[in-house]
Scaffold this active site. Structure first.
Site, PDB file in Angstrom:
ATOM      1  N   ASP A   1       0.852  -1.190   0.000  1.00  0.00           N
ATOM      2  CA  ASP A   1       0.000   0.000   0.000  1.00  0.00           C
ATOM      3  C   ASP A   1       0.885   1.236   0.000  1.00  0.00           C
ATOM      4  O   ASP A   1       2.105   1.147   0.126  1.00  0.00           O
ATOM      5  CB  ASP A   1      -0.945   0.004   1.207  1.00  0.00           C
ATOM      6  CG  ASP A   1      -0.197  -0.076   2.537  1.00  0.00           C
ATOM      7  OD1 ASP A   1       0.999   0.232   2.588  1.00  0.00           O
ATOM      8  OD2 ASP A   1      -0.814  -0.472   3.537  1.00  0.00           O
TER       9      ASP A   1
ATOM     10  N   ASP B   1      -8.192  -2.526  15.064  1.00  0.00           N
ATOM     11  CA  ASP B   1      -9.548  -2.255  14.569  1.00  0.00           C
ATOM     12  C   ASP B   1      -9.948  -3.174  13.427  1.00  0.00           C
ATOM     13  O   ASP B   1     -10.990  -2.979  12.799  1.00  0.00           O
ATOM     14  CB  ASP B   1      -9.661  -0.793  14.132  1.00  0.00           C
ATOM     15  CG  ASP B   1      -8.700  -0.439  13.001  1.00  0.00           C
ATOM     16  OD1 ASP B   1      -7.896  -1.314  12.591  1.00  0.00           O
ATOM     17  OD2 ASP B   1      -8.750   0.714  12.519  1.00  0.00           O
TER      18      ASP B   1
ATOM     19  N   HIS C   1      -8.077  -3.772  10.617  1.00  0.00           N
ATOM     20  CA  HIS C   1      -7.535  -3.457   9.296  1.00  0.00           C
ATOM     21  C   HIS C   1      -6.298  -4.298   9.017  1.00  0.00           C
ATOM     22  O   HIS C   1      -5.661  -4.824   9.924  1.00  0.00           O
ATOM     23  CB  HIS C   1      -7.214  -1.965   9.175  1.00  0.00           C
ATOM     24  CG  HIS C   1      -5.908  -1.547   9.782  1.00  0.00           C
ATOM     25  ND1 HIS C   1      -5.807  -1.032  11.057  1.00  0.00           N
ATOM     26  CD2 HIS C   1      -4.632  -1.566   9.298  1.00  0.00           C
ATOM     27  CE1 HIS C   1      -4.537  -0.741  11.324  1.00  0.00           C
ATOM     28  NE2 HIS C   1      -3.802  -1.075  10.274  1.00  0.00           N
TER      29      HIS C   1
END
Length: 238
Positions: free
Chosen positions: A67, A129, A131
């Site tokens: 990413d 969370d 991700h």
């Protein structure tokens, strides 16, 4: 799915490094996407020592960034900068073997990967969370190989994301990330999880409904995934 529970973070790092280095030694071109972040730092200390010590043995290994968060006014984004600091630089990786993705080039990177045999290995971490890498809650696209999305202040994780930026006053407009469609075709997926703060997320990855509000649940559908967790991170597992 194979789950390996290690005694501590050091043991986790050695286990992950063994897998990464083993896959690097195929007698052909090897394509890898290795994550940035805190989780793999111990792994990279081991891997870079081996890369630097015998560069000829790893000359066919190519690295693709999973990413990227562009940094306004800077040449390199957040992910590439971190990988340069902790992996590519210390490992003396040739620039020709590094393949960054950007907001502008991600379609051509996807085509290039398909033309070069696809990804052999992904090494990723898990966020508290839910991700993984740039696949964030409510922004995730499960149907895309590589995709972009706008960085919006309406996302519940937005303020946490700003703390990762070197200059929080200069916020990028978009993020680019490999998605679940790319992940589904990687030959081996390795997920590393460390610390008690990740225990709920690891349990959720294994148990929660697959949805964009907890993206990591999609990881358990991969046909060849290895989860390496230390005892603290695995404390919620049955």
């Amino acid at each position: 799915m194979k789950i390996v529970i290690t005694q501590d973070y050091a043991d986790l790092s050695r286990t992950a490094a063994d897998i990464v280095l083993g896959d690097m030694l195929h007698d052909r071109r090897v394509n890898m996407a290795l994550t940035a972040g805190a989780s793999p730092m111990g792994t990279y200390e081991i891997v870079t020592e081996r890369l630097r010590g015998n560069p000829a043995a790893f000359s066919d290994v190519h690295f693709y960034t999973f990413d990227e968060v562009p940094l306004p006014g800077q040449e390199h984004g957040l992910t590439l900068s971190a990988l340069q600091q902790h992996l590519y630089g210390p490992g003396a990786v040739s620039e020709t073997n590094i393949h960054p993705i950007t907001v502008d080039n991600h379609a051509s990177v996807a085509r290039e990967l398909r033309g070069n045999g696809g990804l052999d290995l992904m090494l990723i971490g898990l966020g508290a969370d839910g991700h993984f890498c740039g696949n964030m809650p409510y922004a995730t696209r499960f149907d895309q190989e590589i995709y972009t999305y706008e960085l919006k202040d309406s996302y519940p994780w937005y303020e946490d994301a700003l703390r990762l930026l070197p200059d929080p006053s200069r916020v990028p407009e978009q993020v680019v990330t490999m998605g679940a469609a790319m992940l589904a075709r990687v030959r081996r997926l390795v997920l590393i999880v460390s610390g008690a703060a990740k225990a709920e997320a690891l349990a959720g990855m294994l148990e929660r409904e697959i949805s964009t509000d907890f993206p990591a649940a999609i990881l358990r559908t991969h046909p060849n995934v290895v989860v390496i967790a230390d005892r603290e991170a695995a404390s919620r597992l049955g």
